[in-house]
Design a protein around this motif. Structure first.
Motif, mmCIF file in Angstrom:
data_model
loop_
_atom_site.group_PDB
_atom_site.id
_atom_site.type_symbol
_atom_site.label_atom_id
_atom_site.label_comp_id
_atom_site.label_asym_id
_atom_site.label_seq_id
_atom_site.Cartn_x
_atom_site.Cartn_y
_atom_site.Cartn_z
ATOM 1 N N GLU A 61 0.826 -1.207 0.000
ATOM 2 C CA GLU A 61 0.000 0.000 0.000
ATOM 3 C C GLU A 61 0.864 1.262 0.000
ATOM 4 O O GLU A 61 0.572 2.233 -0.699
ATOM 5 C CB GLU A 61 -0.892 -0.040 1.237
ATOM 6 N N HIS A 76 0.717 8.517 6.749
ATOM 7 C CA HIS A 76 0.049 7.220 6.628
ATOM 8 C C HIS A 76 1.012 6.085 7.020
ATOM 9 O O HIS A 76 0.644 5.142 7.717
ATOM 10 C CB HIS A 76 -0.450 7.026 5.195
ATOM 11 N N HIS A 80 0.817 3.121 9.984
ATOM 12 C CA HIS A 80 1.071 1.689 9.762
ATOM 13 C C HIS A 80 2.113 1.165 10.749
ATOM 14 O O HIS A 80 1.966 0.087 11.311
ATOM 15 C CB HIS A 80 1.591 1.445 8.337
ATOM 16 N N HIS A 116 -9.481 2.621 10.008
ATOM 17 C CA HIS A 116 -8.383 2.938 9.084
ATOM 18 C C HIS A 116 -8.847 2.864 7.628
ATOM 19 O O HIS A 116 -8.531 3.737 6.823
ATOM 20 C CB HIS A 116 -7.224 1.969 9.329
ATOM 21 N N ASP A 121 -7.476 5.149 4.587
ATOM 22 C CA ASP A 121 -7.320 4.568 3.258
ATOM 23 C C ASP A 121 -8.193 5.297 2.231
ATOM 24 O O ASP A 121 -7.764 5.553 1.109
ATOM 25 C CB ASP A 121 -7.642 3.063 3.270
HETATM 26 FE FE LIG Z 1 -3.356 1.921 5.227
#
Ligand SMILES: [Fe+2]
Length: 154
Positions: A61, A76, A80, A116, A121
């Motif tokens: 991702e 982001h 994670h 999330h 996302d």
């Molecule tokens: Fe993500």
């Protein structure tokens, strides 16, 4: 523990990402099954599988966001990172003999993942969709999938 049902509002609209998210949900449900059996070895295996897959998914991702030039990719990425760290802590707790850690991680996963997917996302989707539209012919996506997941499909 109940299974986590996939609902349409969890779809981001980026096919390749939705497939991977569904796979994470499968892992969460496998963890529910393993917990029901009470067999610590199976719980531990599924737990490890879940962590591994999640790391691979996040890396993929992040690559997608990088390629798309998504503005908030470093924030982001930090989210994670924190999440993976937390997952590892729960696993360690479980390995140290706290069997309830699997129930705690399940609760955390549900809340975190849903939140999330729907917020963080969803935010990168327009940039990624735009990039994927122009990259279609170059085969970048299938190459990238092959690199991370060892096949053309996730
Ligand atoms: Fe993500």
């Amino acid at each position: 523990m109940d299974y986590l049902e996939w609902t349409k509002d969890l779809d981001t609209g980026v096919n390749v990402i939705d497939k991977q998210h569904r796979r994470i949900v499968d892992y969460i449900n496998q963890l529910v099954d393993a917990t029901e059996t009470g067999d610590n070895e199976s719980i531990s295996d599924v737990f490890d599988g879940l962590i591994d897959y999640t790391i691979t998914h996040f890396t993929f991702e992040e690559g997608l966001q990088e390629k798309a030039g998504y503005e908030f990719r470093s924030a982001h990425q930090r989210v994670h990172k924190v999440f993976i760290k937390k997952l590892g802590e729960y696993k360690k707790d479980f390995d140290d003999g706290n069997v309830d850690a699997v129930i705690q991680v399940n609760r955390m996963l549900r809340n975190w993942l849903i939140n999330h997917i729907k917020n963080d996302d969803a935010d990168y989707v327009p940039a990624v969709q735009k990039m994927l539209g122009t990259e279609k012919k170059s085969g970048w996506l299938s190459r990238s999938l092959g690199k991370f997941f060892g096949g053309s499909d996730a």
